[in-house]
Design a protein around this motif. Sequence first.
Motif, PDB file in Angstrom:
ATOM      1  N   LEU A   1      -7.018  10.056  -1.369  1.00 12.41           N
ATOM      2  CA  LEU A   1      -5.750   9.520  -0.848  1.00 12.41           C
ATOM      3  C   LEU A   1      -5.072   8.667  -1.913  1.00 12.41           C
ATOM      4  O   LEU A   1      -5.694   7.794  -2.523  1.00 12.41           O
ATOM      5  CB  LEU A   1      -6.018   8.690   0.408  1.00 12.41           C
ATOM      6  N   ARG A   2      -3.789   8.939  -2.151  1.00 14.70           N
ATOM      7  CA  ARG A   2      -3.067   8.246  -3.231  1.00 14.70           C
ATOM      8  C   ARG A   2      -1.923   7.402  -2.671  1.00 14.70           C
ATOM      9  O   ARG A   2      -1.453   7.621  -1.560  1.00 14.70           O
ATOM     10  CB  ARG A   2      -2.514   9.268  -4.226  1.00 14.70           C
ATOM     11  N   ARG A   3      -1.497   6.452  -3.497  1.00 18.53           N
ATOM     12  CA  ARG A   3      -0.366   5.595  -3.172  1.00 18.53           C
ATOM     13  C   ARG A   3       0.852   6.438  -2.801  1.00 18.53           C
ATOM     14  O   ARG A   3       1.156   7.427  -3.476  1.00 18.53           O
ATOM     15  CB  ARG A   3      -0.053   4.736  -4.405  1.00 18.53           C
ATOM     16  N   GLY A   4       1.545   6.070  -1.728  1.00 18.81           N
ATOM     17  CA  GLY A   4       2.773   6.769  -1.357  1.00 18.81           C
ATOM     18  C   GLY A   4       2.556   7.980  -0.469  1.00 18.81           C
ATOM     19  O   GLY A   4       3.511   8.508   0.093  1.00 18.81           O
ATOM     20  N   GLU A   5       1.320   8.422  -0.316  1.00 17.22           N
ATOM     21  CA  GLU A   5       1.076   9.551   0.580  1.00 17.22           C
ATOM     22  C   GLU A   5       1.090   9.069   2.036  1.00 17.22           C
ATOM     23  O   GLU A   5       0.922   7.880   2.304  1.00 17.22           O
ATOM     24  CB  GLU A   5      -0.277  10.202   0.254  1.00 17.22           C
ATOM     25  N   ASN A   6       1.279  10.024   2.937  1.00 20.74           N
ATOM     26  CA  ASN A   6       1.329   9.655   4.355  1.00 20.74           C
ATOM     27  C   ASN A   6       0.043  10.039   5.077  1.00 20.74           C
ATOM     28  O   ASN A   6      -0.544  11.071   4.786  1.00 20.74           O
ATOM     29  CB  ASN A   6       2.514  10.338   5.038  1.00 20.74           C
ATOM     30  N   VAL A   7      -0.341   9.206   6.034  1.00 22.67           N
ATOM     31  CA  VAL A   7      -1.526   9.467   6.847  1.00 22.67           C
ATOM     32  C   VAL A   7      -1.113   9.416   8.313  1.00 22.67           C
ATOM     33  O   VAL A   7      -0.429   8.490   8.732  1.00 22.67           O
ATOM     34  CB  VAL A   7      -2.621   8.404   6.596  1.00 22.67           C
ATOM     35  N   ILE A   8      -1.506  10.428   9.059  1.00 19.62           N
ATOM     36  CA  ILE A   8      -1.225  10.441  10.503  1.00 19.62           C
ATOM     37  C   ILE A   8      -2.482  10.013  11.249  1.00 19.62           C
ATOM     38  O   ILE A   8      -3.580  10.470  10.939  1.00 19.62           O
ATOM     39  CB  ILE A   8      -0.810  11.857  10.962  1.00 19.62           C
ATOM     40  N   LEU A   9      -2.310   9.131  12.228  1.00 19.31           N
ATOM     41  CA  LEU A   9      -3.439   8.708  13.053  1.00 19.31           C
ATOM     42  C   LEU A   9      -3.179   9.101  14.501  1.00 19.31           C
ATOM     43  O   LEU A   9      -2.096   8.853  15.021  1.00 19.31           O
ATOM     44  CB  LEU A   9      -3.636   7.189  12.968  1.00 19.31           C
ATOM     45  N   ILE A  10      -4.179   9.753  15.095  1.00 23.24           N
ATOM     46  CA  ILE A  10      -4.076  10.111  16.518  1.00 23.24           C
ATOM     47  C   ILE A  10      -5.231   9.403  17.208  1.00 23.24           C
ATOM     48  O   ILE A  10      -6.276   9.994  17.463  1.00 23.24           O
ATOM     49  CB  ILE A  10      -4.187  11.631  16.731  1.00 23.24           C
ATOM     50  N   LEU A  11      -5.052   8.135  17.473  1.00 26.82           N
ATOM     51  CA  LEU A  11      -6.183   7.315  17.896  1.00 26.82           C
ATOM     52  C   LEU A  11      -5.910   6.564  19.195  1.00 26.82           C
ATOM     53  O   LEU A  11      -4.770   6.288  19.543  1.00 26.82           O
ATOM     54  CB  LEU A  11      -6.518   6.291  16.799  1.00 26.82           C
ATOM     55  N   ASN A  12      -7.003   6.225  19.846  1.00 22.60           N
ATOM     56  CA  ASN A  12      -6.932   5.339  21.000  1.00 22.60           C
ATOM     57  C   ASN A  12      -7.190   3.908  20.535  1.00 22.60           C
ATOM     58  O   ASN A  12      -7.476   3.678  19.371  1.00 22.60           O
ATOM     59  CB  ASN A  12      -7.981   5.731  22.031  1.00 22.60           C
ATOM     60  N   ASN A  13      -7.111   2.975  21.468  1.00 23.95           N
ATOM     61  CA  ASN A  13      -7.291   1.572  21.121  1.00 23.95           C
ATOM     62  C   ASN A  13      -8.765   1.255  20.903  1.00 23.95           C
ATOM     63  O   ASN A  13      -9.501   1.024  21.870  1.00 23.95           O
ATOM     64  CB  ASN A  13      -6.732   0.691  22.237  1.00 23.95           C
ATOM     65  N   HIS A  14      -9.161   1.282  19.660  1.00 22.54           N
ATOM     66  CA  HIS A  14     -10.526   0.948  19.257  1.00 22.54           C
ATOM     67  C   HIS A  14     -10.440   0.296  17.888  1.00 22.54           C
ATOM     68  O   HIS A  14      -9.463   0.512  17.168  1.00 22.54           O
ATOM     69  CB  HIS A  14     -11.398   2.213  19.174  1.00 22.54           C
ATOM     70  N   PRO A  15     -11.476  -0.448  17.484  1.00 20.40           N
ATOM     71  CA  PRO A  15     -11.424  -1.097  16.166  1.00 20.40           C
ATOM     72  C   PRO A  15     -11.190  -0.099  15.027  1.00 20.40           C
ATOM     73  O   PRO A  15     -10.552  -0.442  14.041  1.00 20.40           O
ATOM     74  CB  PRO A  15     -12.806  -1.741  16.039  1.00 20.40           C
ATOM     75  N   GLU A  16     -11.690   1.114  15.163  1.00 24.98           N
ATOM     76  CA  GLU A  16     -11.528   2.107  14.088  1.00 24.98           C
ATOM     77  C   GLU A  16     -10.049   2.357  13.787  1.00 24.98           C
ATOM     78  O   GLU A  16      -9.697   2.732  12.673  1.00 24.98           O
ATOM     79  CB  GLU A  16     -12.197   3.438  14.452  1.00 24.98           C
ATOM     80  N   TRP A  17      -9.211   2.167  14.789  1.00 27.35           N
ATOM     81  CA  TRP A  17      -7.774   2.308  14.561  1.00 27.35           C
ATOM     82  C   TRP A  17      -7.324   1.298  13.506  1.00 27.35           C
ATOM     83  O   TRP A  17      -6.643   1.641  12.531  1.00 27.35           O
ATOM     84  CB  TRP A  17      -7.012   2.129  15.882  1.00 27.35           C
ATOM     85  N   LEU A  18      -7.728   0.018  13.684  1.00 31.70           N
ATOM     86  CA  LEU A  18      -7.348  -1.013  12.717  1.00 31.70           C
ATOM     87  C   LEU A  18      -7.959  -0.726  11.349  1.00 31.70           C
ATOM     88  O   LEU A  18      -7.289  -0.817  10.321  1.00 31.70           O
ATOM     89  CB  LEU A  18      -7.801  -2.392  13.199  1.00 31.70           C
ATOM     90  N   PHE A  19      -9.249  -0.365  11.332  1.00 29.72           N
ATOM     91  CA  PHE A  19      -9.944  -0.135  10.067  1.00 29.72           C
ATOM     92  C   PHE A  19      -9.259   0.980   9.265  1.00 29.72           C
ATOM     93  O   PHE A  19      -9.009   0.832   8.070  1.00 29.72           O
ATOM     94  CB  PHE A  19     -11.406   0.253  10.302  1.00 29.72           C
ATOM     95  N   THR A  20      -8.981   2.100   9.944  1.00 32.26           N
ATOM     96  CA  THR A  20      -8.427   3.231   9.203  1.00 32.26           C
ATOM     97  C   THR A  20      -6.980   2.972   8.803  1.00 32.26           C
ATOM     98  O   THR A  20      -6.572   3.317   7.704  1.00 32.26           O
ATOM     99  CB  THR A  20      -8.511   4.526  10.040  1.00 32.26           C
ATOM    100  N   GLU A  21      -6.217   2.345   9.706  1.00 35.16           N
ATOM    101  CA  GLU A  21      -4.810   2.143   9.368  1.00 35.16           C
ATOM    102  C   GLU A  21      -4.646   1.139   8.228  1.00 35.16           C
ATOM    103  O   GLU A  21      -3.955   1.418   7.251  1.00 35.16           O
ATOM    104  CB  GLU A  21      -4.004   1.706  10.608  1.00 35.16           C
TER     105      GLU A  21
END
Lengths: 270, 641
Positions: B66-86
């Motif tokens: 993953l590089r600077r400026g690239e986009n990441v899509i998250l399809i997540l529910n409310n869990h700590p992993e959401w914060l960690f990955t985002e």
Amino acid sequence: MKAYRGQPEIFAARQEKDRYADLEIRDLSLNFGGVKALTNIDLKVRNGELYAVIGPNGAGKTSLMNCITGFYKPKSGRIIFNDRDITRMHAHNLVKIGIGRTFQNIELFPGMTVLANMLLARHLYCRYSFPGAGLYLPSVRREEVRHRRLIEELIDFLEIQAIRNKNVASLPYGLMKRVELGRALALEPRLLVLDEPFAGMTLEEKEDMVRFITEINEVWGQTIVLVEHDMAIVMSISHRIAVLNFGEMIAEGTADEIGRHPEVIRAYLG
Amino acid sequence: MIEQKSGTTDDRTLTLPQLLAQQAGVLGKDFTAIREKAYGIWHTFNWEEYLRYVRITAMGLAALGLRRGENVILILNNHPEWLFTEIGAQALGAVTMNVFTSATPDELQSSIQRTQAALVIAQDQEQVDKLIEIHGHISHVRQVVYIDPTGMRSYRDMTWLQSYADLLQAGEELDRKSPDLFEQELNRGKSKDIALMIQTSGTTGMSKLAMLSHRSMTSIGKQWTQAISLNSGENWLSMSPPAWIVDQMWGFGVSLYSGMTMNFPETPETVTEDFREIGPSVIITASRFWEDLASKIRVKMADAGWIKRRLFHWAEKTGRATIAKQSVGEEAAWHQKLLHRFAAWFVYEPLLDRIGCAHFRNAYTGGHPISPDVIRFFQAIGLNLKQCYGLTEAGGIFQVQPDHQVKPETVGKPLPGVEIMLDADQEVMVKSDSLFSGYYRDFQTTEKAFHNGWLKTGDAGYIDQDGHLIIIGRKEDIIKNKSGQAFSPDFIETRLKFSPYIKEAVTFGESRPFITAMVNIDMENVGNWAEERLIPFTTYLDLSQQKAVEDLIGNEIREINKQLPEIMKIRKFLLLYKLLDADDEELTRTGKVRRRFIYGLYLQLIESMYREISQVETKGKIRYRDGRVGEITTKVNISTI
């Protein structure tokens, strides 16, 4: 660093040897008065298998399960479980050697919560003494925590967190079935006997149940014997299938073989 | 209360991951950053652990290229992993965007294609299955990371997929090999960089992707922290979807800035129970949540025994009387205060405790306008529910009602550092540091959204004598009837929805002589009502077309009409044979009615309400619970009030 979700520790950590199940039924017959419920049944369930028993109403499916789980005593024949003759053993002793089951008509304790119903199954594994429990010694506490953790892993797996503290009597039918499966799993059985786990469920509930059963079987290597009416489900998930008709076994084989078997087609279609 | 212990410099020069690193240094092991219920127990992460997870996750993402400026899509529910990955992705300079977990494969495909995302983080098997379905159309996605491994065993051979556990492992390895990499990447971030994008719910046409910078998020964090003096260790319960601005603003802006604890419920179904255990001090949630809660309380009370029922009615009346006095700035008489105290003891406090709302310092309702009656109801029973107002493009919620200024119709005053202004058309405009940076790859729309540095909200409103803003409705939704008088459908619909028997309502009347309504009944409440009266019914379709139900709703509407000005009174209505559904594109994913779309779809039904007939036969699509779509022909009754 661990990602803990969906990775049950205790249940998944069971040793291969503690899971091993091998069931053999030899020439089994059961009579009720003059009625022949089962006639000369021979079958083998191998370790890790999902084995289904199907047949029309009154074919003797539940009778067969009741023989395996010690509720009925057969007239003749033998039932061998892990090289041990269990034909005359009582139900409560069968649980101890690793046979757990669910019932066609749910047999939970309706006045108790889901959690209490499931924890009750852990009684089998309680090692502490009565006075020890009264004093709530550290060892008792540790053991209780371990039991609760295992139950919580099952609750998470079965997605019933929201009803954990609800009385069983207040639950809809589909959820009760799920709780009963949870209680049977809490016994950590070697052989899990499921009597019509899909009966009376909505399509969505059936899909969930299929997901749970295949997951238990595939991921945790749980050996399962299943009695079911719904042909489509049985055909799609079972490794091998036995077909009963009027107490006799008319066919045994994989879903493909059963689907082509002339006697099965006759029994089901006319 | 614990003392605020946040950095002293202006934290808004930092990116969100930098702010996290700073807070981890200050709050460290002493404060809980995240709490999550799993396996029936609350698990905690302190700020150091939070940073550690983010670091390892970021390294794992770096290992995936993953590089600077690239986009990441998250399809997540409310869990700590959401914060960690985002935050992990943001630490590498990537831009994140959350998509609703309820999105259909088509919707997912559109979001992923528009952002040309390099990676997708998915919650579980359900989301992965959707991604596999559209794999051919999103070949630019290099890797899918899934959080929950349940049921994923048969997918093990697919190299396109990777589990979060494996990602963490790869991250730890990379972190060991190049221990400075994380800091290097972290320090390269600038506060003006885009941190995340949010899909704005498109009630009209295609949704837009609003880009928010790190500075927007930290600014809104600062505004909130100061406005309601938030402290480290105070609790927030994360329950609105991560794809919605509210939890983005709180999870990243406010909690990072103030050091508040983010609490994650076990499952969406256990929220009420988890609520009670956590006792959050602040909550912002959609108006629908409060409307449902109010009608649930009312229905439960109607079912209660005689004593409880009488007691509740008395307490509500006492509460309303006190609130009415307060709102005009008068002191209540001593005996009224005493009665209020008793009501609080015997009714309000036990009731609030029962629904898990006993600890709120501040409770806000946002999103769709809420019926003033719902607010009065909650304030009468002692819950400090206030309205707030915000916009994704403004970085979140910027307008709140201050304490002790109980005015149910308004959305209050701007937060410190925010200015608002009205233009000639009564459109509300806002200016602050938290405004968005523009729409993704859409310069024209971005241009149109601003006027001399002011953000145009698209809502019409006015400011009352106390400086409170009152929102009338969407500017484009203000409609004129045949004789040219303006009315707001929203205004009418929110009042209709306060009836426990009405789930959803859409009103019509543009260039028409009078106003009509299409109503969805509340299956649960109307079902109970019918059962009590021994009225047999089967499905929603059957229940909604019964004469008795029609009369019931007719009476409800008659009651509501009494509160409406003459031109907004409803003259005719019909009960729709199906529930409006986001899957059928009739509602947005946040539950707002897509009026134009519905107008087109049900034109025949709407037309017939303006003709002299009492019944109309119609053909309609209906979606069964298993997902199949069928067509039905049914007769729909039209009732005149």
